[in-house]
Design a protein around this motif. Structure first.
Motif, mmCIF file in Angstrom:
data_model
loop_
_atom_site.group_PDB
_atom_site.id
_atom_site.type_symbol
_atom_site.label_atom_id
_atom_site.label_comp_id
_atom_site.label_asym_id
_atom_site.label_seq_id
_atom_site.Cartn_x
_atom_site.Cartn_y
_atom_site.Cartn_z
ATOM 1 N N ARG A 228 -6.887 -4.927 2.753
ATOM 2 C CA ARG A 228 -6.336 -6.109 2.799
ATOM 3 C C ARG A 228 -5.266 -6.320 4.418
ATOM 4 O O ARG A 228 -5.951 -6.724 5.558
ATOM 5 C CB ARG A 228 -5.075 -7.617 2.420
ATOM 6 C CG ARG A 228 -6.128 -8.282 1.556
ATOM 7 C CD ARG A 228 -5.187 -8.544 0.107
ATOM 8 N NE ARG A 228 -3.971 -8.283 -0.038
ATOM 9 C CZ ARG A 228 -3.575 -7.915 -0.972
ATOM 10 N NH1 ARG A 228 -4.991 -8.253 -2.212
ATOM 11 N NH2 ARG A 228 -2.623 -7.963 -1.469
ATOM 12 N N ALA A 229 -4.540 -5.580 4.948
ATOM 13 C CA ALA A 229 -3.690 -5.013 5.471
ATOM 14 C C ALA A 229 -4.608 -4.808 6.971
ATOM 15 O O ALA A 229 -4.685 -4.729 7.970
ATOM 16 C CB ALA A 229 -2.911 -3.935 5.816
ATOM 17 N N VAL A 230 -5.775 -4.015 6.763
ATOM 18 C CA VAL A 230 -6.759 -3.187 7.818
ATOM 19 C C VAL A 230 -8.002 -4.718 7.964
ATOM 20 O O VAL A 230 -9.029 -4.593 8.942
ATOM 21 C CB VAL A 230 -7.659 -1.952 6.699
ATOM 22 C CG1 VAL A 230 -8.826 -1.968 7.693
ATOM 23 C CG2 VAL A 230 -6.774 -0.505 6.701
ATOM 24 N N ARG A 231 -8.107 -5.198 7.412
ATOM 25 C CA ARG A 231 -9.405 -6.696 7.656
ATOM 26 C C ARG A 231 -8.154 -7.535 8.845
ATOM 27 O O ARG A 231 -8.794 -8.002 9.655
ATOM 28 C CB ARG A 231 -9.192 -6.920 6.784
ATOM 29 C CG ARG A 231 -10.102 -6.481 5.296
ATOM 30 C CD ARG A 231 -11.626 -6.420 5.969
ATOM 31 N NE ARG A 231 -12.574 -5.499 5.290
ATOM 32 C CZ ARG A 231 -12.212 -4.186 5.088
ATOM 33 N NH1 ARG A 231 -11.818 -3.635 6.647
ATOM 34 N NH2 ARG A 231 -13.685 -3.580 4.385
ATOM 35 N N ALA A 232 -7.032 -7.745 8.594
ATOM 36 C CA ALA A 232 -5.986 -8.273 9.111
ATOM 37 C C ALA A 232 -6.076 -7.543 10.656
ATOM 38 O O ALA A 232 -6.318 -8.105 12.086
ATOM 39 C CB ALA A 232 -4.356 -8.255 9.130
ATOM 40 N N LEU A 233 -6.006 -6.454 10.812
ATOM 41 C CA LEU A 233 -6.399 -5.531 12.452
ATOM 42 C C LEU A 233 -7.803 -5.987 12.412
ATOM 43 O O LEU A 233 -7.710 -6.179 14.366
ATOM 44 C CB LEU A 233 -5.526 -4.182 11.223
ATOM 45 C CG LEU A 233 -4.265 -3.780 11.751
ATOM 46 C CD1 LEU A 233 -4.472 -2.205 11.232
ATOM 47 C CD2 LEU A 233 -3.787 -3.741 12.348
ATOM 48 N N ALA B 266 -4.318 -4.233 -1.283
ATOM 49 C CA ALA B 266 -3.079 -4.656 -0.686
ATOM 50 C C ALA B 266 -3.704 -3.883 1.459
ATOM 51 O O ALA B 266 -3.683 -4.078 2.450
ATOM 52 C CB ALA B 266 -2.081 -4.402 -0.790
ATOM 53 N N GLY B 267 -3.687 -2.029 0.650
ATOM 54 C CA GLY B 267 -3.996 -1.764 2.974
ATOM 55 C C GLY B 267 -5.692 -2.487 2.809
ATOM 56 O O GLY B 267 -5.639 -2.433 3.959
ATOM 57 N N TYR C 167 0.750 -1.114 -0.021
ATOM 58 C CA TYR C 167 0.096 0.322 -0.037
ATOM 59 C C TYR C 167 0.641 0.853 0.158
ATOM 60 O O TYR C 167 0.857 2.481 -0.952
ATOM 61 C CB TYR C 167 -0.987 -0.181 1.200
ATOM 62 C CG TYR C 167 -1.410 1.241 1.362
ATOM 63 C CD1 TYR C 167 -2.890 1.273 0.322
ATOM 64 C CD2 TYR C 167 -1.784 1.879 2.296
ATOM 65 C CE1 TYR C 167 -3.421 2.494 0.390
ATOM 66 C CE2 TYR C 167 -2.306 3.314 3.120
ATOM 67 C CZ TYR C 167 -2.986 3.655 1.355
ATOM 68 O OH TYR C 167 -3.838 4.552 2.150
ATOM 69 N N ARG C 168 2.241 1.184 0.895
ATOM 70 C CA ARG C 168 3.205 2.397 0.934
ATOM 71 C C ARG C 168 3.362 2.753 -0.097
ATOM 72 O O ARG C 168 3.680 4.013 -0.599
ATOM 73 C CB ARG C 168 3.447 2.325 1.902
ATOM 74 C CG ARG C 168 2.631 2.870 3.443
ATOM 75 C CD ARG C 168 2.928 4.525 3.643
ATOM 76 N NE ARG C 168 2.545 4.961 4.604
ATOM 77 C CZ ARG C 168 1.041 5.263 5.003
ATOM 78 N NH1 ARG C 168 0.591 5.560 3.886
ATOM 79 N NH2 ARG C 168 1.031 6.083 5.708
ATOM 80 N N VAL C 169 4.480 1.472 -0.632
ATOM 81 C CA VAL C 169 4.937 1.950 -1.464
ATOM 82 C C VAL C 169 4.658 1.812 -3.427
ATOM 83 O O VAL C 169 5.144 3.097 -3.766
ATOM 84 C CB VAL C 169 5.979 1.140 -1.331
ATOM 85 C CG1 VAL C 169 7.280 0.960 -2.675
ATOM 86 C CG2 VAL C 169 6.980 0.281 -0.625
ATOM 87 N N GLU C 170 3.409 0.657 -3.211
ATOM 88 C CA GLU C 170 3.278 0.677 -4.474
ATOM 89 C C GLU C 170 1.599 1.158 -4.677
ATOM 90 O O GLU C 170 1.474 1.749 -5.937
ATOM 91 C CB GLU C 170 3.011 -1.076 -4.990
ATOM 92 C CG GLU C 170 3.578 -1.799 -4.927
ATOM 93 C CD GLU C 170 5.007 -1.872 -6.288
ATOM 94 O OE1 GLU C 170 4.228 -0.945 -7.605
ATOM 95 O OE2 GLU C 170 6.174 -2.073 -6.541
#
Length: 336
Positions: A86-91, A83-84, A75-78
């Motif tokens: 998915r990271a939020v869902r993990a949290l 992907a962002g 999310y940050r680099v690309e």
């Protein structure tokens, strides 16, 4: 500054650069989208004594924490919005709060979750959930910081205090962690670079504890440095993080000289054990190379990069080259 916890926007600009002839940057960029087990680069292997050996570096199998870091960095680099998400869902699924067998594991989990949260803090998918996550975080962290702990865990409590101070914008907690960090440098790091508590370890874990201690201090220093407290430059008696990092990196190349298990040779770390330890926990070396260029760190990165760890992330991508504005060359006592 809320962005990546252990990296900033400058880091991302460097990570997005054309790799040209930079083999390590090219491999680190490929790492982000590669499948587990995918080959990334051929690297020299100094463990093959008397041979001109090489080894293939591959992307490791990621657990839920590693995958969340991977997604957050995409999310940050690309700019990968999915992907962002998915990271939020993990949290949202409770990343960082799973039952842990040890205090050390619990601290590692919440430190990694902190990094993921910081990477996606501005993602629109987090907006409705961010306040609830922060409230839970604010309730959870004090129990970890206040727990009775042996020396290694105490160092990770320092890291957590600084990290949580950033996440919560809690100046008092952040200052507490900074003060504790400085006290460790002042009193616990020997002039040669080892943490004094490892002299008491007699069960074959001295090497691993030194490695994990330096990792804790490195991440604490980086999180603080990125919000204006330059702990990488903090020294006492000419001793600082460069000294401690150089000490442990030296034994990557010379594990047979490790001094703390000589009375019990069966506990001496083998070359393969040392390399496995750096593969799993050694991502801090790329940060150290960027900040203070400890002796032998560049050679280690040549053999091991791209380095990734659940403790710090894909630092071979986020920490390119050297921060020459702060770089200091040091003489290291005793070893070199």
């Amino acid at each position: 500054m809320h962005y990546g916890l252990f990296f900033d926007q400058k880091s991302v600009s460097l990570a997005q650069a054309d790799p040209a002839n930079d083999e390590i940057l090219q491999a680190a960029q490929a790492w982000l989208k590669a499948a587990s087990g995918a080959p990334l680069r051929e690297a020299p292997d100094s463990s093959q004594v008397g041979k001109d050996g090489t080894r293939t570096i591959t992307k490791p199998e990621l657990d839920v924490y590693g995958q969340a870091l991977n997604d957050g960095l995409l999310y940050r680099v690309e700019g990968d919005d999915e992907a962002g998400i998915r990271a939020v869902r993990a949290l949202e699924a409770g990343l960082g709060y799973e039952p842990s067998e040890t205090l050390l594991e619990a601290i590692w989990h919440i430190v990694t979750a902190s990094q993921v949260f910081e990477m996606v803090r501005d993602h629109e998918a987090l907006a409705a959930f961010a306040d609830a996550w922060l409230a839970r975080y604010q309730q959870h962290v004090p129990s970890l910081l206040q727990a009775e702990a042996p020396p290694l865990e105490q160092l990770w409590q320092v890291t957590l205090a600084i990290v949580a101070g950033v996440v919560l914008e809690d100046e008092s907690l952040f200052s507490q962690g900074v003060s504790q960090y400085k006290q460790v440098i002042d009193t616990q790091v020997h002039a040669e670079g080892y943490l004094k508590f490892i002299k008491t370890i007699k069960d074959g874990q001295a090497f691993m504890q030194q490695l994990l201690a330096v990792a804790a201090l490195a991440l604490a220093a980086e999180a603080a440095t990125l919000v204006g407290e330059p702990l990488w430059q903090y020294e006492a008696r000419g001793v600082g993080m460069g000294t401690a990092t150089a000490y442990i990196v030296y034994y990557f190349f010379f594990p047979e000289k490790w001094p703390w298990e000589e009375e019990t040779p069966e506990n001496m770390p083998t070359s393969e054990q040392v390399r496995d330890a750096f593969r799993q926990y050694g991502a801090f070396v790329a940060i150290a190379q960027y900040r203070v260029a400890p002796r032998f760190a560049e050679q280690l990165l040549d053999e091991m990069a791209p380095l990734f760890s659940n403790l710090g992330g894909l630092t071979s991508l986020t920490h390119q080259g050297q921060d020459v504005s702060q770089l200091k060359r040091k003489k290291f006592l005793g070893l070199f």
